[in-house]
Design a protein around this motif. Structure first.
Motif, short mmCIF file in Angstrom:
data_model
loop_
_atom_site.label_atom_id
_atom_site.label_comp_id
_atom_site.label_asym_id
_atom_site.label_seq_id
_atom_site.Cartn_x
_atom_site.Cartn_y
_atom_site.Cartn_z
N VAL A 76 0.74 -1.20 0.05
CA VAL A 76 -0.12 -0.28 -0.17
C VAL A 76 1.01 1.35 -0.35
O VAL A 76 0.53 1.92 -0.42
CB VAL A 76 -0.93 -0.49 1.22
CG1 VAL A 76 -1.80 1.64 1.38
CG2 VAL A 76 -1.95 -0.60 0.62
N GLY A 77 1.60 1.45 0.71
CA GLY A 77 3.25 2.20 1.03
C GLY A 77 3.05 2.55 -0.52
O GLY A 77 3.86 3.59 -0.98
N TYR A 78 4.48 1.73 -0.91
CA TYR A 78 5.58 1.11 -2.26
C TYR A 78 4.14 1.72 -3.57
O TYR A 78 4.53 2.83 -4.03
CB TYR A 78 5.95 -0.03 -2.43
CG TYR A 78 6.19 -0.50 -4.03
CD1 TYR A 78 7.49 -0.38 -3.58
CD2 TYR A 78 5.51 -0.48 -5.31
CE1 TYR A 78 8.39 -0.14 -4.64
CE2 TYR A 78 6.91 -0.78 -6.10
CZ TYR A 78 7.60 -0.86 -6.15
OH TYR A 78 8.27 -0.80 -6.94
N GLY A 99 1.79 2.45 4.88
CA GLY A 99 0.53 1.57 4.91
C GLY A 99 -0.04 0.40 5.74
O GLY A 99 -1.36 0.43 6.12
N PHE A 100 0.94 1.04 7.00
CA PHE A 100 0.60 0.39 8.07
C PHE A 100 -1.08 1.07 8.79
O PHE A 100 -1.72 0.86 8.83
CB PHE A 100 1.52 0.14 9.28
CG PHE A 100 1.04 -0.65 10.59
CD1 PHE A 100 0.12 -1.29 11.39
CD2 PHE A 100 0.48 0.62 11.75
CE1 PHE A 100 0.28 -1.66 12.10
CE2 PHE A 100 0.21 0.75 13.03
CZ PHE A 100 -0.40 -0.61 13.76
N LEU A 101 -0.60 2.70 8.36
CA LEU A 101 -1.94 3.56 8.96
C LEU A 101 -2.76 3.53 8.20
O LEU A 101 -3.90 3.94 8.65
CB LEU A 101 -0.56 4.78 9.39
CG LEU A 101 0.16 5.34 10.14
CD1 LEU A 101 0.68 6.17 10.28
CD2 LEU A 101 -0.98 4.61 11.65
N ALA A 102 -2.14 3.26 6.81
CA ALA A 102 -3.77 3.14 5.98
C ALA A 102 -4.75 2.27 5.99
O ALA A 102 -6.21 1.79 6.05
CB ALA A 102 -3.09 2.99 4.67
N PRO A 145 -9.85 -2.65 -1.64
CA PRO A 145 -9.34 -1.94 -2.39
C PRO A 145 -8.98 -1.53 -0.81
O PRO A 145 -9.63 -1.11 -0.32
CB PRO A 145 -9.79 -1.71 -3.17
CG PRO A 145 -11.03 -2.34 -3.33
CD PRO A 145 -11.12 -2.86 -2.40
N VAL A 146 -7.65 -0.06 -0.83
CA VAL A 146 -7.44 0.51 0.62
C VAL A 146 -8.39 1.11 -0.07
O VAL A 146 -8.20 1.92 1.32
CB VAL A 146 -6.09 0.37 -0.31
CG1 VAL A 146 -5.25 1.38 -1.06
CG2 VAL A 146 -5.42 1.29 1.46
N SER A 147 -8.54 1.94 -1.06
CA SER A 147 -9.80 2.87 -0.77
C SER A 147 -11.13 3.21 0.22
O SER A 147 -12.09 3.81 0.00
CB SER A 147 -9.18 3.51 -2.22
OG SER A 147 -10.21 2.86 -3.45
#
Length: 386
Positions: A76-78, A99-102, A145-147
């Motif tokens: 996610v961060g990448y 990514g952890f915070l997301a 999805p992350v969003s």
């Protein structure tokens, strides 16, 4: 831990039928058995002793999911840093922490809503708290999805726990996989938030980490590119390692393979089901490649999307899959083949694995029924009774 055990023993009488807190007995028992193996034996002439209970099995599955979860956080961060063009100047710590915070809020919402409903349901019915959501609660955030907005995730968790699990009797009684039901609820209720080119990359900075991307930014998954008739830009190496856009926990074949080894080594997952999914998917992908129906190589179908994740963690769900050995082969083959068929034949559903597992769940009990009936018929014929 001995102090905690002594404290639980001290307050336990308060939750017994004669205690003042008897109305909350199910909550106490759920918390106690989550921490310790239940000290109970069968009340029949034969006792079966085992060092592991269902909660420990669920905990082992969660451990097997950790590689996919941790890599998903990093990816996610990448993807965020890569999209902003700042990847070269970012450290591993910055990428992972973003990514952890997301991802963390999604895990918290999943567990708070799902376990909250299970606790309330058990309290209302006066029953023991079920443990099945320990696994579903972490799988659901990994297959979206992350969003995906948190309120949508909360609705999906509530829908799947109440209408797919508890209404059928709780853990062990549900027909369909709870995580798959949650994803299907989101996919068909809010399709623009679950598919397309704008949902796979986190776009907002978090506590000074990451980058704020424009709302118009797009990043299609490899399967999405195929569905649009475009050329896949990701390399096979990125597909296997997982450095591609996709659902949080589904991109890395390597991380999923580590989880598969843990499940198979501990005997929790069925190798028959897992292997059959890949055999079915491989044969169907080879067939479509030979006929020119797909632009992907057969092996790319196996490493893209949710194929590996579904084969390892959801098709092998012991509650919603087949239980007979022959049935496991048929069930797994059906899921693998159908996933590729949906991908190739219906561009509107470029993933395919979600619908394939749902259909497999629907057919599992029927497959087992005919397998058992066939075995009974063969034994009767051998005995000259039919």
């Amino acid at each position: 831990m001995s102090a905690l055990r002594n404290y639980l023993n001290k307050i336990k009488p308060q939750f017994e039928p004669e205690g003042k807190l008897h109305a909350y007995r199910s909550l106490f028992e759920g918390f106690e058995t989550f921490l310790y193996v239940p000290n109970t034996t069968a009340r029949t002439g034969v006792n079966i002793h085992d060092a592991i209970d269902s909660k420990r099995i669920m905990s082992m599955v969660v451990i097997a999911l950790l590689p996919a979860l941790l890599f998903g956080m990093y990816n996610v961060g990448y993807q965020n840093y890569a999209a902003a063009g700042t990847l070269a100047g970012a450290s591993f710590f910055e990428i992972f922490c973003y990514g952890f915070l997301a991802v963390l809020p999604k895990i918290l919402v999943s567990y708070i809503v799902g376990l909250g409903i299970e606790f309330a349901w058990a309290q209302w019915k006066g029953e023991e708290i079920q443990e099945g959501y320990l696994v579903s609660g972490i799988i659901i955030p990994l297959i979206i999805p992350v969003s995906c907005p948190l309120w949508m995730l909360a609705l999906a968790c509530a829908f799947s726990v109440i209408l797919v699990k508890e209404i059928f009797g709780g853990t062990g009684m549900n027909i369909f996989n709870v995580a798959i039901a949650a994803r299907m609820f989101l996919f068909f209720s809010y399709p623009t938030k679950m598919s397309g080119d704008t949902v796979w990359v986190a776009k907002d900075a978090i506590f000074g980490l990451g980058n704020t991307l424009p709302d118009s930014f797009t990043a299609a998954t490899p399967l999405g590119q195929v569905g649009q008739g475009a050329e896949v830009t990701a390399s096979l190496n990125d597909m296997i390692l997982g450095f591609i856009p996709g659902s949080i926990g589904e991109t890395s074949v390597v991380a999923i393979a580590i989880g598969a080894v843990i499940l198979l080594w501990t005997g929790i997952a069925s190798w028959r089901t897992m292997l059959s999914v890949f055999v079915g998917g491989t044969l169907m992908a080879v067939l479509f490649e030979q006929t020119g129906s797909t632009t992907l190589h057969w092996y790319e179908h196996l490493v893209l999307g949710g194929f590996c994740f579904g084969a390892v963690f959801m098709a092998t769900d012991p509650v919603t899959s087949c239980r007979t050995h022959t049935g496991m082969y048929i069930y797994g083959f059906l899921i693998g083949a159908l996933a590729v068929i949906v991908r190739v034949m219906n561009p509107g559903y470029p993933e395919g694995m979600m619908l394939a597992i749902f259909f497999g769940n629907m057919c599992a009990s029927t497959i087992d029924y005919f397998v058992v009936e066939r075995n009974i018929s063969k034994r009767l014929k051998r005995g000259g009774l039919k």
